[in-house]
Scaffold this active site. Sequence first.
Site, PDB file in Angstrom:
ATOM      1  N   CYS A  31     -10.252 -65.230  23.668  1.00 33.34           N
ATOM      2  CA  CYS A  31     -11.096 -66.396  23.388  1.00 33.34           C
ATOM      3  C   CYS A  31     -10.604 -67.130  22.132  1.00 33.34           C
ATOM      4  O   CYS A  31      -9.518 -67.696  22.139  1.00 33.34           O
ATOM      5  CB  CYS A  31     -12.560 -65.974  23.286  1.00 33.34           C
ATOM      6  SG  CYS A  31     -13.732 -67.333  23.497  1.00 33.34           S
ATOM      7  N   HIS A  60     -13.828 -62.423  28.193  1.00 29.60           N
ATOM      8  CA  HIS A  60     -14.368 -61.278  27.463  1.00 29.60           C
ATOM      9  C   HIS A  60     -14.678 -60.151  28.446  1.00 29.60           C
ATOM     10  O   HIS A  60     -14.900 -60.383  29.630  1.00 29.60           O
ATOM     11  CB  HIS A  60     -15.658 -61.665  26.741  1.00 29.60           C
ATOM     12  CG  HIS A  60     -15.464 -62.609  25.603  1.00 29.60           C
ATOM     13  ND1 HIS A  60     -14.980 -62.209  24.379  1.00 29.60           N
ATOM     14  CD2 HIS A  60     -15.713 -63.942  25.509  1.00 29.60           C
ATOM     15  CE1 HIS A  60     -14.939 -63.264  23.563  1.00 29.60           C
ATOM     16  NE2 HIS A  60     -15.364 -64.323  24.233  1.00 29.60           N
TER      17      HIS A  60
END
Length: 486
Positions: free
Chosen positions: A332, A429
């Site tokens: 991310c 994630h």
Amino acid sequence: MGAVMLQGTGSDVGKSVLVAGLCRLLTNKGMTVRPFKPQNMSNNAAVTPEGGEIGRAQALQAIACRVPSHVDMNPVLLKPQSDKTAQVVVHGKVHDTGDAGYFRDRKQELLDAVLVSYQRLSSKADIVLVEGAGSPAEINLRQGDIANMGFARAAGVPVVLIGDIDRGGVIAALVGTKAVIDPADADMIYGFLINKFRGDVKLFDDGYTAIAERTGWTGLGVIPWLPMIHKLPAEDAVVLQQSKPVEDGIVEIAVPMLSRIANFDDFDPLRLEPQVRLHMIPPGKPIPASASLIIIPGTKATIADLKFLRAQGWDTDIAAHVRRGGSVLGICGGYQILGESISDPEGIEGTAETVAGLGLLSVQTTLTAAKTLGRVTGKSLADDQDFTGYEIHAGETRTGSMDPMLRLADGRQDGAVSKDGRISGCYVHGLFDTAAQRQAWLARLGAVSNGLDQTNVVDQVLDELSEAMEKHVNIDELLVIAERAA
């Protein structure tokens, strides 16, 4: 319908874990249970099936109830972006950015949103287990409070106060809370719990009695130190500051602790691997040269944390690691940091600017106000292994001619990989939760995985936690208190 709110004498006294354990216990007893936290402050967020954001703890508590998570379980989520401001998420979507004054001025608006969610949940549940935030003894914050007594009184929910005996001073913490809070707030408290006890509980009998006598509250039990809870995802970054490096294992993985680190439960499955030494590197410490893999984690403020990373000298450590033939993964915000540049033309994170990234991937990121939120599945292209995870990011990354890292089930491709395969990054994630995906990563480093899916690990711990709650908590009296809810 019943409800009870677990508040604490301070942060990190175990509120989230105890609510999760009670959720599983009462669910196992056949009750329809729902978790609820009026206002949460955390950068460790989860994505709900409908594509909203809530605190990680409420997602765990939903798992404990064996139900899908929902934005009503945490209607107000504050995600710190700096020391003075936080992004405000209401009913799962970004609502605004505010400082301390903002929350005082918008108290009624936010409380209204909280009460709407609470009513929706309570209408479908036998009992709602509510988690407070921080402590009601922070009387300087009472005027704008919607997280503790502000909610309890508005909704008519009785309170049980938790004290952490492990940190010391638990008698003063509980008795002192009653002494300093408003008498009308104190009247909402009907019981107390002692958490994290080590040793012979009989040694605390006199202290337990003293608390009951001085407060007039009913003691609901003394809960021992529960070592299994370290396997559960944590919400507060304070656990990272308290954690010790894992010294066993044949492979070392290093994760620099960025100042606005987010979704750090990504690394829980690695921490539980017997052949992995996971080092969360605190500020001021170098990234060890012995690391085989460096993972740059997610962050709530990418540009600020890129500057923070450089200020620690970690960029130099990472460059040396790459020259030695080491591998780097960015997740991310960490993926964005690995690129050539990060642009914030709208000043999403503060000042409108463009900064140079670490330049390890030929990608460029532009930050945007709109967030990408959703659960995803797919395969990693390097080894064709399945993964299940979620996206939660602001920004668009242009990968040009670089090979992607992942193929999502909806046909999209995500991330980028260097030609030699040593540098990679993606937006997903939870990548290591799936046993096969984690094993593929560890195999490249010369290690063998324990073969456990993280979802199964968490579920087993919740059952163990449930058994501890039944043994050490007076559940009958807790339910009597819950019946006092308006």
